[in-house]
Scaffold this active site. Structure first.
Site, mmCIF file in Angstrom:
data_model
loop_
_atom_site.group_PDB
_atom_site.id
_atom_site.type_symbol
_atom_site.label_atom_id
_atom_site.label_comp_id
_atom_site.label_asym_id
_atom_site.label_seq_id
_atom_site.Cartn_x
_atom_site.Cartn_y
_atom_site.Cartn_z
ATOM 1 N N LYS A 1 0.828 -1.207 0.000
ATOM 2 C CA LYS A 1 0.000 0.000 0.000
ATOM 3 C C LYS A 1 0.860 1.254 0.000
ATOM 4 O O LYS A 1 0.519 2.233 -0.651
ATOM 5 C CB LYS A 1 -0.922 0.035 1.227
ATOM 6 C CG LYS A 1 -2.115 -0.881 1.106
ATOM 7 C CD LYS A 1 -3.034 -0.749 2.293
ATOM 8 C CE LYS A 1 -2.368 -1.134 3.585
ATOM 9 N NZ LYS A 1 -1.946 -2.540 3.679
ATOM 10 N N ALA B 1 0.720 0.288 11.212
ATOM 11 C CA ALA B 1 1.080 0.166 9.801
ATOM 12 C C ALA B 1 2.168 1.176 9.481
ATOM 13 O O ALA B 1 1.928 2.368 9.501
ATOM 14 C CB ALA B 1 -0.154 0.440 8.957
ATOM 15 N N HIS C 1 4.830 3.090 7.110
ATOM 16 C CA HIS C 1 5.252 3.392 5.749
ATOM 17 C C HIS C 1 6.654 3.981 5.834
ATOM 18 O O HIS C 1 6.912 4.840 6.661
ATOM 19 C CB HIS C 1 4.347 4.434 5.106
ATOM 20 C CG HIS C 1 3.002 3.903 4.726
ATOM 21 N ND1 HIS C 1 2.819 2.644 4.205
ATOM 22 C CD2 HIS C 1 1.789 4.466 4.771
ATOM 23 C CE1 HIS C 1 1.532 2.474 3.964
ATOM 24 N NE2 HIS C 1 0.886 3.553 4.304
ATOM 25 N N THR C 2 7.525 3.530 4.971
ATOM 26 C CA THR C 2 8.868 4.084 4.965
ATOM 27 C C THR C 2 8.926 5.213 3.954
ATOM 28 O O THR C 2 8.649 5.021 2.776
ATOM 29 C CB THR C 2 9.887 2.994 4.584
ATOM 30 O OG1 THR C 2 9.689 1.899 5.472
ATOM 31 C CG2 THR C 2 11.307 3.491 4.710
ATOM 32 N N THR D 1 0.804 -5.771 17.578
ATOM 33 C CA THR D 1 2.058 -5.029 17.561
ATOM 34 C C THR D 1 2.340 -4.378 18.920
ATOM 35 O O THR D 1 3.298 -3.648 19.066
ATOM 36 C CB THR D 1 2.046 -3.959 16.447
ATOM 37 O OG1 THR D 1 0.797 -3.252 16.530
ATOM 38 C CG2 THR D 1 2.165 -4.599 15.085
ATOM 39 N N THR E 1 -7.719 -7.509 12.910
ATOM 40 C CA THR E 1 -7.388 -6.274 13.613
ATOM 41 C C THR E 1 -8.661 -5.735 14.266
ATOM 42 O O THR E 1 -9.748 -6.282 14.063
ATOM 43 C CB THR E 1 -6.749 -5.280 12.622
ATOM 44 O OG1 THR E 1 -6.206 -4.187 13.344
ATOM 45 C CG2 THR E 1 -7.750 -4.766 11.606
ATOM 46 N N SER F 1 8.619 -5.602 8.852
ATOM 47 C CA SER F 1 9.463 -4.414 8.736
ATOM 48 C C SER F 1 9.973 -3.968 10.106
ATOM 49 O O SER F 1 11.026 -3.349 10.197
ATOM 50 C CB SER F 1 8.695 -3.276 8.053
ATOM 51 O OG SER F 1 7.421 -3.141 8.635
ATOM 52 N N VAL F 2 9.267 -4.297 11.176
ATOM 53 C CA VAL F 2 9.709 -3.892 12.507
ATOM 54 C C VAL F 2 10.394 -5.067 13.212
ATOM 55 O O VAL F 2 11.487 -4.946 13.741
ATOM 56 C CB VAL F 2 8.507 -3.398 13.347
ATOM 57 C CG1 VAL F 2 8.964 -2.967 14.736
ATOM 58 C CG2 VAL F 2 7.807 -2.253 12.643
ATOM 59 N N VAL G 1 6.177 -3.503 -10.651
ATOM 60 C CA VAL G 1 7.205 -4.480 -11.052
ATOM 61 C C VAL G 1 8.518 -4.276 -10.308
ATOM 62 O O VAL G 1 9.562 -4.815 -10.692
ATOM 63 C CB VAL G 1 7.434 -4.428 -12.587
ATOM 64 C CG1 VAL G 1 6.224 -4.992 -13.317
ATOM 65 C CG2 VAL G 1 7.739 -3.004 -13.068
HETATM 66 P P1 GDP Z 1 2.028 -2.036 3.123
HETATM 67 O O1 GDP Z 1 2.200 -2.605 4.493
HETATM 68 O O2 GDP Z 1 0.886 -2.664 2.385
HETATM 69 O O3 GDP Z 1 2.006 -0.550 3.114
HETATM 70 O O4 GDP Z 1 3.282 -2.502 2.310
HETATM 71 P P2 GDP Z 1 4.601 -1.663 2.076
HETATM 72 O O5 GDP Z 1 4.291 -0.431 1.367
HETATM 73 O O6 GDP Z 1 5.350 -1.594 3.356
HETATM 74 O O7 GDP Z 1 5.349 -2.600 1.042
HETATM 75 C C1 GDP Z 1 6.036 -3.713 1.456
HETATM 76 C C2 GDP Z 1 7.394 -3.787 0.797
HETATM 77 O O8 GDP Z 1 7.260 -4.191 -0.562
HETATM 78 C C3 GDP Z 1 8.178 -2.486 0.785
HETATM 79 O O9 GDP Z 1 9.489 -2.800 1.178
HETATM 80 C C4 GDP Z 1 8.133 -2.066 -0.671
HETATM 81 O O10 GDP Z 1 9.284 -1.367 -1.063
HETATM 82 C C5 GDP Z 1 8.048 -3.386 -1.393
HETATM 83 N N1 GDP Z 1 7.385 -3.331 -2.704
HETATM 84 C C6 GDP Z 1 6.227 -2.676 -3.034
HETATM 85 N N2 GDP Z 1 5.914 -2.932 -4.325
HETATM 86 C C7 GDP Z 1 6.866 -3.775 -4.818
HETATM 87 C C8 GDP Z 1 7.071 -4.426 -6.091
HETATM 88 O O11 GDP Z 1 6.293 -4.291 -7.038
HETATM 89 N N3 GDP Z 1 8.157 -5.243 -6.200
HETATM 90 C C9 GDP Z 1 9.025 -5.448 -5.177
HETATM 91 N N4 GDP Z 1 10.052 -6.257 -5.375
HETATM 92 N N5 GDP Z 1 8.867 -4.848 -3.968
HETATM 93 C C10 GDP Z 1 7.804 -4.028 -3.798
#
Ligand code: GDP
Length: 428
Positions: free
Chosen positions: A16, A39, A41-42, A130, A239, A299-300, A412
């Site tokens: 997301k 949740a 976001h980086t 969490t 959740t 991630s954490v 991608v």
């Molecule tokens: P959220 O928890 O749904 O917000 O997911 P995140 O935004 O944290 O995404 C999870 C991870 O997947 C992050 O490290 C993103 O950089 C990575 N990511 C997102 N889209 C892609 C993609 O199309 N390909 C790859 N390889 N990594 C992706």
């Protein structure tokens, strides 16, 4: 300009962050309508990374106003920490960041109870929270003893509310071997934080209605995913808030007639964190390969995520309960190099074969797979559907047809530009 809702169509972690980031470029207002500081976001600012858990990621776009709406639960200390971290890196949030006067506050006893409960639960019964106090805060909301952002304006009243809540939690805290915190100490520690938060406390429903009237582009961002939704998820492994599109209306105070498009995000495969049923889970080397290639670790916590094939009955279910208009398929690049790709098309259940997601009785459902050809080409450089390998195009077509929802975006790679955009969500 339309209001667009973005939700996770699986068990969260669908990517997301990246998809919302793409859309916020066009948004005048970015709203988070549910969840709390879980949740993450980086955000990448120059060479530095900032993790925001509460503030919508749109904060980095200077023109976007960011709203933490009343469906959220907000920890005042975490919020100020994020504001300060952004300020230290040159991002000024003042005048652009708002928190709903009706958002509930996470206070120290919520965090305490969350931690005590999770340590006390047997391994098999852990929901995998969490431990940031989110669940207990929503419990207080439902029990009608919560504390809301508007209450920060009156510390006398706040003391009364905190006394009532701590008294209600005291037996639980004591039974779990904890020490009941002093209401006065909590309120004294809160006072200086309150002074800083009060200026951004707003009736955000009015703010959104005003934006709607002005024809501004509004992006409503959900937390977690459909299958973790309190009502529609795989209960009780869910959740404590609403993660589906309907939650955007309830959680942001915006009427359903104002929403013009709902986009669901799904990976090209499936992951799940923590306990709970996951029928297409792979325990073999393919599962391991998805985990490594997809970087599927918390991630954490760094905890490995469970991985498996795409589940079409689950996606159809998400399409139905969210009313999805478009799909964003992420992490397609992670499937590169597999000779065959499995897709769950139905379930065999004790009552026969079904194409529906058996949300009750999921434990007894056996996935029925179809096997599609894989591809060897690396994808991150691809920017047009026609440049994808034929097998990847076929895979996407198979998914869109089976779910009955067109694909708006294909991701991608992790970078912003590693994306194929097929439809502009804000186009009317
Ligand atoms: P959220 O928890 O749904 O917000 O997911 P995140 O935004 O944290 O995404 C999870 C991870 O997947 C992050 O490290 C993103 O950089 C990575 N990511 C997102 N889209 C892609 C993609 O199309 N390909 C790859 N390889 N990594 C992706």
């Amino acid at each position: 300009m339309p209001a667009v809702v973005i939700v996770g169509a699986q068990w969260g972690d669908e990517g997301k962050g990246k998809v919302v980031d793409l859309y916020t470029e066009r948004a005048d207002v970015v709203v988070r309508f549910a969840g709390g500081p879980n949740a993450g976001h980086t955000l990448v600012v120059g060479d530095e990374k900032i993790i925001v858990r509460l503030i919508p990621s749109g904060i980095l776009r200077p023109r976007a106003r960011c709203v933490m709406a009343q469906g959220m639960v907000v920890d005042p200390a975490v919020l100020l920490g994020e504001i300060d971290a952004l300020a230290a890196r040159g991002t000024n949030t003042s005048g652009r960041l708002f928190v709903s006067d009706r958002a509930h506050l996470i206070l120290p006893y919520h965090v305490l109870v969350d931690g005590l409960r999770e340590s006390a639960a047997a391994e098999s019964r852990k929901i995998g929270t969490t431990k940031r106090g989110i669940g207990p805060c929503y419990e207080d909301k439902a029990a009608r003893r919560g504390v809301r952002a508007a209450d920060l304006r009156d510390m006398g009243r706040m003391l009364g509310l905190v006394e009532r809540a701590t008294a209600a939690w005291a037996p639980t805290i004591q039974a779990l071997g904890g020490e009941v915190p002093s209401p006065r100490a909590i309120v004294e520690a809160l006072a200086p934080l309150a002074a800083r938060i009060i200026p951004i406390v707003t009736d955000t429903s009015v703010l959104l209605e005003d934006a709607v009237r002005k024809g501004q582009a509004i992006l409503l961002e959900g937390a977690q995913g459909t299958l973790l939704d309190l009502d529609h998820g795989t209960y009780p492994f869910v959740t404590s808030s609403s993660a589906v599109a309907g939650g955007a209306c309830v959680g942001a105070g915006i009427g359903p007639t104002r929403i013009q498009r709902v986009i669901g995000i799904t990976k090209g495969y499936t992951t799940r964190v923590g306990a709970g049923p996951f029928p297409t889970e792979l325990h073999d080397e393919v599962g391991e390969r998805l985990r490594t290639a997809g970087g599927e670790f918390g991630s954490v916590t760094g905890r490995p995520r469970r991985t498996g094939w795409l589940d079409l009955p689950a996606l159809r279910y998400a399409a139905r309960v969210n009313g999805l208009d478009g799909l964003a398929v992420t992490k397609l690049d992670v499937l590169t190099g597999l000779s065959k790709i499995g897709v769950c098309v139905a379930y065999d259940t004790p009552n026969g074969r079904t194409g529906e997601f058996p949300i009750d009785g999921l434990e007894d459902a056996k996935p029925v797979y179809e096997s599609l050809p894989g591809w060897a080409e690396k994808l991150p450089a691809v920017r047009a559907l026609s440049d994808l390998p034929g097998a990847a195009r076929e895979y996407l077509r198979f998914v869109a047809d089976a779910v009955g929802v067109p694909i708006d975006i294909v991701s991608v790679g992790p970078r912003r530009d590693e994306t194929i955009v097929l439809r502009d969500a804000f186009a009317s």
